[in-house]
Motif scaffolding. Structure first.
Motif: not given
Length: 460
Positions: A264-268, A356-359, A381-385
Protein backbone atom coordinates in the motif's frame (compact mmCIF):
# COMPACT_ATOMS: atom_id res chain seq x y z
CA UNK A 1 -14.59 32.81 20.64
CA UNK A 2 -14.68 35.98 22.69
CA UNK A 3 -13.44 38.23 19.91
CA UNK A 4 -15.62 36.87 17.14
CA UNK A 5 -18.27 39.60 17.30
CA UNK A 6 -15.55 42.26 17.26
CA UNK A 7 -13.90 40.64 14.27
CA UNK A 8 -17.16 40.46 12.35
CA UNK A 9 -17.65 44.18 13.03
CA UNK A 10 -14.15 44.90 11.74
CA UNK A 11 -14.95 42.93 8.60
CA UNK A 12 -18.18 44.84 8.00
CA UNK A 13 -16.43 48.18 8.54
CA UNK A 14 -13.67 47.18 6.13
CA UNK A 15 -16.29 46.30 3.58
CA UNK A 16 -18.14 49.58 3.99
CA UNK A 17 -15.08 51.82 3.98
CA UNK A 18 -13.14 50.10 1.24
CA UNK A 19 -16.30 49.57 -0.79
CA UNK A 20 -16.94 53.31 -0.89
CA UNK A 21 -13.35 53.86 -1.93
CA UNK A 22 -13.69 51.37 -4.75
CA UNK A 23 -16.89 53.02 -5.91
CA UNK A 24 -15.07 56.32 -6.25
CA UNK A 25 -12.20 54.64 -8.01
CA UNK A 26 -14.59 53.04 -10.51
CA UNK A 27 -15.54 56.54 -11.72
CA UNK A 28 -11.95 57.29 -12.66
CA UNK A 29 -10.38 56.29 -16.00
CA UNK A 30 -8.14 53.25 -15.72
CA UNK A 31 -5.56 51.72 -18.02
CA UNK A 32 -6.60 48.86 -20.27
CA UNK A 33 -6.08 45.49 -18.60
CA UNK A 34 -5.51 42.14 -20.26
CA UNK A 35 -8.13 39.42 -19.84
CA UNK A 36 -5.63 37.41 -17.78
CA UNK A 37 -5.09 40.31 -15.39
CA UNK A 38 -8.81 40.93 -15.04
CA UNK A 39 -9.40 37.25 -14.35
CA UNK A 40 -6.79 37.40 -11.60
CA UNK A 41 -8.79 39.89 -9.56
CA UNK A 42 -11.12 38.91 -6.73
CA UNK A 43 -13.70 41.47 -5.56
CA UNK A 44 -13.61 42.65 -1.98
CA UNK A 45 -17.11 41.37 -1.28
CA UNK A 46 -16.02 37.90 -2.37
CA UNK A 47 -12.87 38.05 -0.24
CA UNK A 48 -14.84 39.00 2.84
CA UNK A 49 -17.46 36.33 2.17
CA UNK A 50 -14.80 33.62 1.97
CA UNK A 51 -12.89 34.94 4.99
CA UNK A 52 -16.04 34.98 7.11
CA UNK A 53 -16.88 31.42 6.07
CA UNK A 54 -13.36 30.32 7.01
CA UNK A 55 -13.57 31.90 10.46
CA UNK A 56 -17.00 30.39 11.12
CA UNK A 57 -15.84 26.92 10.03
CA UNK A 58 -12.57 26.90 11.97
CA UNK A 59 -14.11 28.15 15.21
CA UNK A 60 -17.01 25.70 14.88
CA UNK A 61 -15.53 22.49 13.46
CA UNK A 62 -11.75 22.40 14.01
CA UNK A 63 -10.88 19.41 16.21
CA UNK A 64 -7.12 19.71 16.57
CA UNK A 65 -6.47 22.58 18.99
CA UNK A 66 -4.84 20.10 21.36
CA UNK A 67 -1.91 19.81 18.96
CA UNK A 68 -1.35 23.59 18.84
CA UNK A 69 -1.98 24.88 22.39
CA UNK A 70 -0.10 28.13 21.75
CA UNK A 71 -1.88 29.00 18.52
CA UNK A 72 -3.68 32.37 18.64
CA UNK A 73 -6.06 32.00 15.73
CA UNK A 74 -7.80 35.28 16.53
CA UNK A 75 -4.56 37.21 16.08
CA UNK A 76 -3.71 35.28 12.92
CA UNK A 77 -7.15 35.99 11.51
CA UNK A 78 -6.85 39.71 12.28
CA UNK A 79 -3.58 39.84 10.33
CA UNK A 80 -5.19 37.84 7.55
CA UNK A 81 -8.09 40.29 7.24
CA UNK A 82 -5.65 43.19 7.09
CA UNK A 83 -3.67 41.45 4.33
CA UNK A 84 -6.58 40.46 2.08
CA UNK A 85 -8.22 43.88 2.22
CA UNK A 86 -5.05 45.55 0.91
CA UNK A 87 -5.05 43.92 -2.53
CA UNK A 88 -7.51 42.47 -5.01
CA UNK A 89 -4.98 40.18 -6.68
CA UNK A 90 -6.24 36.62 -6.62
CA UNK A 91 -2.81 35.11 -6.12
CA UNK A 92 -2.14 37.37 -3.12
CA UNK A 93 -5.47 36.31 -1.61
CA UNK A 94 -4.66 32.65 -2.22
CA UNK A 95 -1.23 32.81 -0.65
CA UNK A 96 -2.52 34.68 2.41
CA UNK A 97 -5.26 32.08 2.83
CA UNK A 98 -2.82 29.18 2.44
CA UNK A 99 -0.65 30.76 5.14
CA UNK A 100 -3.64 31.16 7.48
CA UNK A 101 -4.53 27.47 7.17
CA UNK A 102 -0.90 26.41 7.57
CA UNK A 103 -0.96 27.92 11.08
CA UNK A 104 -3.42 25.18 12.08
CA UNK A 105 -0.85 22.43 11.41
CA UNK A 106 -3.31 19.78 10.25
CA UNK A 107 -3.17 17.50 7.24
CA UNK A 108 -6.96 17.42 6.81
CA UNK A 109 -7.35 21.19 7.05
CA UNK A 110 -6.45 23.40 4.11
CA UNK A 111 -7.36 25.72 1.25
CA UNK A 112 -7.28 25.24 -2.49
CA UNK A 113 -8.02 27.28 -5.60
CA UNK A 114 -8.35 25.65 -9.02
CA UNK A 115 -7.29 28.94 -10.61
CA UNK A 116 -4.00 28.97 -8.70
CA UNK A 117 -3.19 25.43 -9.79
CA UNK A 118 -4.10 26.17 -13.41
CA UNK A 119 -2.00 29.33 -13.58
CA UNK A 120 1.10 28.19 -11.72
CA UNK A 121 2.67 26.04 -14.43
CA UNK A 122 3.58 22.39 -14.20
CA UNK A 123 4.92 20.85 -11.03
CA UNK A 124 8.71 20.46 -10.79
CA UNK A 125 8.28 16.80 -11.73
CA UNK A 126 10.12 15.47 -8.69
CA UNK A 127 9.14 13.52 -5.61
CA UNK A 128 11.60 14.49 -2.89
CA UNK A 129 12.05 13.16 0.66
CA UNK A 130 13.87 14.95 3.47
CA UNK A 131 15.87 12.25 5.27
CA UNK A 132 18.78 12.58 7.66
CA UNK A 133 19.32 16.20 6.72
CA UNK A 134 19.35 15.53 2.95
CA UNK A 135 16.77 16.31 0.26
CA UNK A 136 16.76 13.08 -1.76
CA UNK A 137 15.07 12.65 -5.13
CA UNK A 138 12.77 9.62 -4.86
CA UNK A 139 11.17 9.82 -8.30
CA UNK A 140 11.83 12.04 -11.28
CA UNK A 141 10.27 12.91 -14.62
CA UNK A 142 13.02 15.39 -15.52
CA UNK A 143 15.96 14.41 -17.75
CA UNK A 144 19.28 14.65 -15.95
CA UNK A 145 17.77 14.27 -12.50
CA UNK A 146 17.71 10.68 -11.32
CA UNK A 147 16.34 9.06 -8.15
CA UNK A 148 18.92 9.05 -5.39
CA UNK A 149 20.44 12.41 -6.25
CA UNK A 150 20.65 14.94 -3.42
CA UNK A 151 19.42 18.51 -3.89
CA UNK A 152 21.51 21.25 -2.29
CA UNK A 153 20.07 24.51 -3.67
CA UNK A 154 17.42 26.12 -5.84
CA UNK A 155 19.01 28.91 -7.87
CA UNK A 156 21.21 30.72 -5.34
CA UNK A 157 19.17 29.69 -2.30
CA UNK A 158 20.25 26.68 -0.21
CA UNK A 159 17.45 24.11 -0.20
CA UNK A 160 17.00 24.33 3.60
CA UNK A 161 16.55 28.11 3.38
CA UNK A 162 14.15 27.72 0.45
CA UNK A 163 12.04 25.29 2.47
CA UNK A 164 12.15 27.50 5.57
CA UNK A 165 10.59 30.28 3.50
CA UNK A 166 7.96 28.18 1.68
CA UNK A 167 6.73 25.93 4.48
CA UNK A 168 4.56 28.75 5.85
CA UNK A 169 2.14 27.98 3.00
CA UNK A 170 1.91 24.22 3.60
CA UNK A 171 -0.73 22.81 5.96
CA UNK A 172 0.40 19.55 7.55
CA UNK A 173 0.23 17.65 10.83
CA UNK A 174 3.99 17.18 11.13
CA UNK A 175 7.22 18.60 9.78
CA UNK A 176 7.76 15.31 8.01
CA UNK A 177 4.50 15.75 6.09
CA UNK A 178 5.22 19.37 5.32
CA UNK A 179 8.65 18.78 3.81
CA UNK A 180 7.33 15.94 1.64
CA UNK A 181 4.61 18.17 0.16
CA UNK A 182 6.78 21.06 -0.95
CA UNK A 183 7.70 19.70 -4.38
CA UNK A 184 4.05 18.87 -5.08
CA UNK A 185 3.08 22.58 -4.88
CA UNK A 186 3.83 24.22 -8.22
CA UNK A 187 2.95 27.70 -6.95
CA UNK A 188 5.88 27.62 -4.49
CA UNK A 189 8.50 27.52 -7.27
CA UNK A 190 9.76 29.97 -9.88
CA UNK A 191 8.59 29.25 -13.44
CA UNK A 192 12.19 28.50 -14.36
CA UNK A 193 14.92 27.64 -11.89
CA UNK A 194 18.23 25.84 -11.55
CA UNK A 195 18.47 22.81 -9.31
CA UNK A 196 21.92 22.26 -7.77
CA UNK A 197 22.92 18.73 -6.77
CA UNK A 198 25.40 17.36 -4.26
CA UNK A 199 27.46 15.70 -7.01
CA UNK A 200 28.21 19.12 -8.50
CA UNK A 201 25.71 18.91 -11.36
CA UNK A 202 23.10 21.57 -12.06
CA UNK A 203 19.88 21.15 -14.00
CA UNK A 204 17.51 23.85 -15.19
CA UNK A 205 13.81 23.11 -14.78
CA UNK A 206 11.36 24.97 -16.98
CA UNK A 207 7.92 24.50 -15.45
CA UNK A 208 6.16 25.83 -18.55
CA UNK A 209 6.77 22.33 -19.90
CA UNK A 210 5.86 19.00 -18.30
CA UNK A 211 8.43 16.33 -17.61
CA UNK A 212 9.67 14.62 -20.75
CA UNK A 213 9.98 11.07 -19.48
CA UNK A 214 8.05 8.62 -17.40
CA UNK A 215 8.70 8.65 -13.67
CA UNK A 216 11.52 6.30 -12.92
CA UNK A 217 10.63 3.46 -10.61
CA UNK A 218 12.69 1.17 -8.48
CA UNK A 219 12.68 -2.61 -8.64
CA UNK A 220 9.18 -4.08 -9.17
CA UNK A 221 7.56 -7.20 -7.79
CA UNK A 222 7.99 -8.93 -11.17
CA UNK A 223 11.72 -8.81 -10.57
CA UNK A 224 11.36 -10.45 -7.16
CA UNK A 225 11.59 -14.23 -7.09
CA UNK A 226 8.82 -14.87 -4.56
CA UNK A 227 8.98 -18.22 -2.73
CA UNK A 228 6.39 -20.88 -3.50
CA UNK A 229 3.07 -20.17 -1.81
CA UNK A 230 3.77 -16.41 -1.50
CA UNK A 231 1.65 -13.98 -3.52
CA UNK A 232 1.99 -10.20 -3.95
CA UNK A 233 -0.68 -7.58 -4.67
CA UNK A 234 -0.33 -3.83 -4.95
CA UNK A 235 -3.17 -1.50 -3.88
CA UNK A 236 -2.28 1.94 -5.30
CA UNK A 237 -5.38 3.75 -4.03
CA UNK A 238 -8.83 3.44 -2.47
CA UNK A 239 -10.31 6.26 -4.54
CA UNK A 240 -12.53 3.88 -6.53
CA UNK A 241 -14.59 0.97 -5.15
CA UNK A 242 -13.03 -1.34 -7.76
CA UNK A 243 -9.65 -1.09 -6.03
CA UNK A 244 -10.94 -2.59 -2.80
CA UNK A 245 -12.93 -5.16 -4.78
CA UNK A 246 -9.81 -6.21 -6.70
CA UNK A 247 -7.89 -6.67 -3.45
CA UNK A 248 -10.65 -8.84 -2.02
CA UNK A 249 -10.76 -10.88 -5.25
CA UNK A 250 -7.00 -11.42 -4.93
CA UNK A 251 -7.44 -12.63 -1.34
CA UNK A 252 -10.24 -15.00 -2.33
CA UNK A 253 -8.13 -16.41 -5.17
CA UNK A 254 -5.22 -17.06 -2.80
CA UNK A 255 -7.16 -17.85 0.38
CA UNK A 256 -5.00 -20.91 1.00
CA UNK A 257 -1.65 -19.17 0.39
CA UNK A 258 1.21 -19.53 2.84
CA UNK A 259 1.91 -15.77 2.79
CA UNK A 260 0.17 -12.80 1.19
CA UNK A 261 2.06 -9.55 0.62
CA UNK A 262 -0.03 -6.38 0.24
CA UNK A 263 1.77 -3.26 -0.96
CA UNK A 264 0.00 0.00 0.00
CA UNK A 265 2.98 2.31 -0.45
CA UNK A 266 1.87 5.58 -1.99
CA UNK A 267 -1.81 4.82 -1.37
CA UNK A 268 -3.22 8.23 -0.49
CA UNK A 269 -6.58 6.86 0.65
CA UNK A 270 -10.12 7.37 -0.57
CA UNK A 271 -12.99 5.11 0.48
CA UNK A 272 -12.54 3.44 3.87
CA UNK A 273 -11.79 -0.25 3.09
CA UNK A 274 -13.98 -1.87 5.75
CA UNK A 275 -14.70 -4.95 3.63
CA UNK A 276 -10.98 -5.51 3.11
CA UNK A 277 -10.37 -5.25 6.86
CA UNK A 278 -13.09 -7.85 7.47
CA UNK A 279 -11.49 -10.18 4.92
CA UNK A 280 -8.24 -10.18 6.90
CA UNK A 281 -9.03 -9.60 10.59
CA UNK A 282 -8.65 -12.67 12.82
CA UNK A 283 -8.63 -11.24 16.36
CA UNK A 284 -10.59 -8.51 18.15
CA UNK A 285 -8.97 -5.12 18.53
CA UNK A 286 -9.83 -1.90 20.32
CA UNK A 287 -10.84 0.70 17.77
CA UNK A 288 -9.82 4.32 17.60
CA UNK A 289 -11.10 6.85 20.09
CA UNK A 290 -12.49 9.98 18.47
CA UNK A 291 -13.09 13.57 19.46
CA UNK A 292 -14.81 16.53 17.85
CA UNK A 293 -15.34 20.18 18.70
CA UNK A 294 -18.32 20.84 20.95
CA UNK A 295 -20.23 24.10 21.13
CA UNK A 296 -22.48 24.87 24.13
CA UNK A 297 -24.09 28.29 24.43
CA UNK A 298 -23.55 28.63 28.19
CA UNK A 299 -19.86 27.81 27.91
CA UNK A 300 -19.46 30.39 25.15
CA UNK A 301 -21.22 32.94 27.34
CA UNK A 302 -18.71 32.33 30.14
CA UNK A 303 -15.93 32.74 27.64
CA UNK A 304 -17.24 36.10 26.46
CA UNK A 305 -17.60 37.31 30.03
CA UNK A 306 -13.96 36.57 30.83
CA UNK A 307 -12.02 39.80 30.79
CA UNK A 308 -15.10 41.81 29.88
CA UNK A 309 -15.01 45.51 30.93
CA UNK A 310 -18.47 45.08 32.47
CA UNK A 311 -16.95 42.87 35.18
CA UNK A 312 -14.01 45.06 36.12
CA UNK A 313 -15.84 46.32 39.22
CA UNK A 314 -16.81 42.77 40.23
CA UNK A 315 -13.51 40.95 40.81
CA UNK A 316 -15.11 37.77 42.20
CA UNK A 317 -17.41 37.44 39.21
CA UNK A 318 -14.54 38.25 36.86
CA UNK A 319 -12.39 35.53 38.45
CA UNK A 320 -15.21 33.01 38.20
CA UNK A 321 -15.88 33.81 34.54
CA UNK A 322 -12.17 33.58 33.77
CA UNK A 323 -11.90 30.21 35.51
CA UNK A 324 -14.94 28.85 33.69
CA UNK A 325 -13.61 30.16 30.39
CA UNK A 326 -10.25 28.43 30.85
CA UNK A 327 -11.89 25.19 31.97
CA UNK A 328 -14.18 25.07 28.95
CA UNK A 329 -11.89 26.73 26.41
CA UNK A 330 -12.43 24.97 23.08
CA UNK A 331 -14.28 22.01 24.64
CA UNK A 332 -14.24 18.64 22.89
CA UNK A 333 -16.68 15.76 22.86
CA UNK A 334 -14.76 12.47 23.14
CA UNK A 335 -15.96 8.92 22.66
CA UNK A 336 -13.67 5.92 23.22
CA UNK A 337 -13.06 3.23 20.66
CA UNK A 338 -15.10 0.06 20.89
CA UNK A 339 -14.06 -3.52 20.48
CA UNK A 340 -14.11 -4.71 16.87
CA UNK A 341 -14.49 -8.44 16.31
CA UNK A 342 -13.64 -10.54 13.25
CA UNK A 343 -16.42 -10.74 10.69
CA UNK A 344 -16.14 -13.75 8.36
CA UNK A 345 -12.46 -13.45 7.41
CA UNK A 346 -11.43 -14.91 4.07
CA UNK A 347 -7.69 -15.36 4.62
CA UNK A 348 -6.12 -16.86 7.75
CA UNK A 349 -2.49 -17.27 6.69
CA UNK A 350 0.52 -15.03 7.26
CA UNK A 351 0.17 -11.45 6.11
CA UNK A 352 2.89 -8.92 5.24
CA UNK A 353 2.02 -5.30 4.44
CA UNK A 354 4.41 -2.82 2.82
CA UNK A 355 3.81 0.78 3.86
CA UNK A 356 5.44 4.19 3.66
CA UNK A 357 4.67 7.83 4.25
CA UNK A 358 2.55 7.85 1.10
CA UNK A 359 -0.01 5.65 2.89
CA UNK A 360 -2.53 8.17 4.22
CA UNK A 361 -6.09 8.61 5.43
CA UNK A 362 -8.21 5.55 4.56
CA UNK A 363 -5.05 3.61 3.71
CA UNK A 364 -4.13 4.07 7.36
CA UNK A 365 -7.65 2.91 8.27
CA UNK A 366 -6.60 -0.44 6.82
CA UNK A 367 -3.27 -0.58 8.65
CA UNK A 368 -4.56 0.41 12.10
CA UNK A 369 -6.64 -2.74 12.76
CA UNK A 370 -3.94 -4.94 11.25
CA UNK A 371 -1.33 -3.32 13.50
CA UNK A 372 -3.43 -3.15 16.68
CA UNK A 373 -4.56 -6.78 16.40
CA UNK A 374 -1.04 -7.97 15.47
CA UNK A 375 -2.53 -9.47 12.32
CA UNK A 376 0.18 -8.38 9.87
CA UNK A 377 3.90 -7.74 9.81
CA UNK A 378 4.23 -4.16 8.55
CA UNK A 379 7.45 -3.39 6.71
CA UNK A 380 8.69 -0.02 5.49
CA UNK A 381 8.29 3.49 6.86
CA UNK A 382 5.87 5.26 9.21
CA UNK A 383 2.64 6.25 7.46
CA UNK A 384 1.46 9.81 6.80
CA UNK A 385 -0.42 10.28 10.06
CA UNK A 386 -3.58 12.18 9.19
CA UNK A 387 -7.22 11.19 9.07
CA UNK A 388 -10.60 12.45 10.21
CA UNK A 389 -13.77 13.58 8.49
CA UNK A 390 -13.33 17.21 7.40
CA UNK A 391 -15.98 19.88 7.03
CA UNK A 392 -15.82 20.88 3.36
CA UNK A 393 -16.96 24.11 1.70
CA UNK A 394 -16.70 24.97 -1.98
CA UNK A 395 -17.31 28.30 -3.69
CA UNK A 396 -18.54 29.06 -7.20
CA UNK A 397 -15.23 30.68 -8.14
CA UNK A 398 -13.27 27.42 -7.85
CA UNK A 399 -11.96 28.04 -4.34
CA UNK A 400 -12.66 25.77 -1.43
CA UNK A 401 -11.42 24.70 1.97
CA UNK A 402 -11.75 21.87 4.43
CA UNK A 403 -11.49 21.81 8.21
CA UNK A 404 -10.58 18.65 10.10
CA UNK A 405 -13.61 17.96 12.29
CA UNK A 406 -12.46 14.75 13.99
CA UNK A 407 -9.33 13.89 15.97
CA UNK A 408 -8.44 10.25 16.46
CA UNK A 409 -6.57 8.38 19.18
CA UNK A 410 -5.30 4.83 19.40
CA UNK A 411 -7.10 2.54 21.83
CA UNK A 412 -4.52 3.27 24.55
CA UNK A 413 -4.98 7.04 24.18
CA UNK A 414 -1.97 7.85 21.98
CA UNK A 415 -2.75 10.59 19.45
CA UNK A 416 -2.74 9.35 15.87
CA UNK A 417 -2.58 12.70 14.09
CA UNK A 418 0.97 13.59 13.09
CA UNK A 419 2.30 10.24 14.31
CA UNK A 420 0.85 7.66 11.94
CA UNK A 421 1.30 3.90 12.02
CA UNK A 422 4.84 2.77 12.74
CA UNK A 423 6.20 -0.31 10.95
CA UNK A 424 7.16 -3.50 12.75
CA UNK A 425 10.26 -3.66 10.56
CA UNK A 426 11.62 -0.25 9.56
CA UNK A 427 13.13 -0.22 6.07
CA UNK A 428 13.61 3.06 4.20
CA UNK A 429 15.35 3.21 0.81
CA UNK A 430 18.64 5.10 0.98
CA UNK A 431 19.98 7.43 -1.68
CA UNK A 432 22.26 4.59 -2.80
CA UNK A 433 19.26 2.23 -3.09
CA UNK A 434 17.44 4.74 -5.24
CA UNK A 435 20.43 5.35 -7.47
CA UNK A 436 20.80 1.59 -7.99
CA UNK A 437 17.07 1.11 -8.66
CA UNK A 438 16.87 -1.28 -5.72
CA UNK A 439 13.78 -1.65 -3.53
CA UNK A 440 14.97 -2.80 -0.08
CA UNK A 441 11.41 -2.97 1.24
CA UNK A 442 10.41 -5.58 -1.33
CA UNK A 443 13.67 -7.44 -0.72
CA UNK A 444 13.06 -7.53 3.03
CA UNK A 445 9.50 -8.73 2.47
CA UNK A 446 10.77 -11.60 0.36
CA UNK A 447 13.27 -12.58 3.05
CA UNK A 448 10.64 -12.56 5.78
CA UNK A 449 8.13 -14.43 3.62
CA UNK A 450 10.68 -17.20 3.05
CA UNK A 451 11.37 -17.65 6.74
CA UNK A 452 9.42 -20.36 8.55
CA UNK A 453 6.84 -19.04 10.97
CA UNK A 454 7.90 -19.62 14.58
CA UNK A 455 5.62 -21.24 17.13
CA UNK A 456 5.58 -17.97 19.09
CA UNK A 457 4.48 -16.05 16.02
CA UNK A 458 1.70 -18.56 15.32
CA UNK A 459 0.37 -18.16 18.88
CA UNK A 460 0.66 -14.38 18.61
Amino acid sequence: MARFAVQRLVVVLCLAVLGSGLALADNQPRPTESSDTQAAQIPLVERIKIATAIHDAVTTYFAHWQAIPNEDFDADFDRYIEAITQTGQRRDFDMATLALFAHLHNGHTGFSDAWLNQHSGHRPGLSVAHRNGHWIVVRSSRPGIAPGQIITAIDDTPIDAFYADKKRYIAASSERQRSRQMFARAYLFPRRFTLHLANGDSQTIDRSKPGEQAIKKAETDSQINWPAGVYYHRIPSFEQPDEQAQAIAFIKKHHDAKVLVLDVRGNGGGITPNKLVNALLLKPYLGMGEASAMSVGLLSAYGKLAGSPMLKDYPRMDAMADAMHEYFDRPMLYWPGHLHKPDHPIYRGRLIVLADMGCASSCEDLLIPLKESHRAKIIGDTTYGSTGQPFIQQFDNGMGFRVGAKREFFGDGRPFEGGGVKPDVAVVPTAADLRAGHDPVLARARTLAAEPQTAAARKH
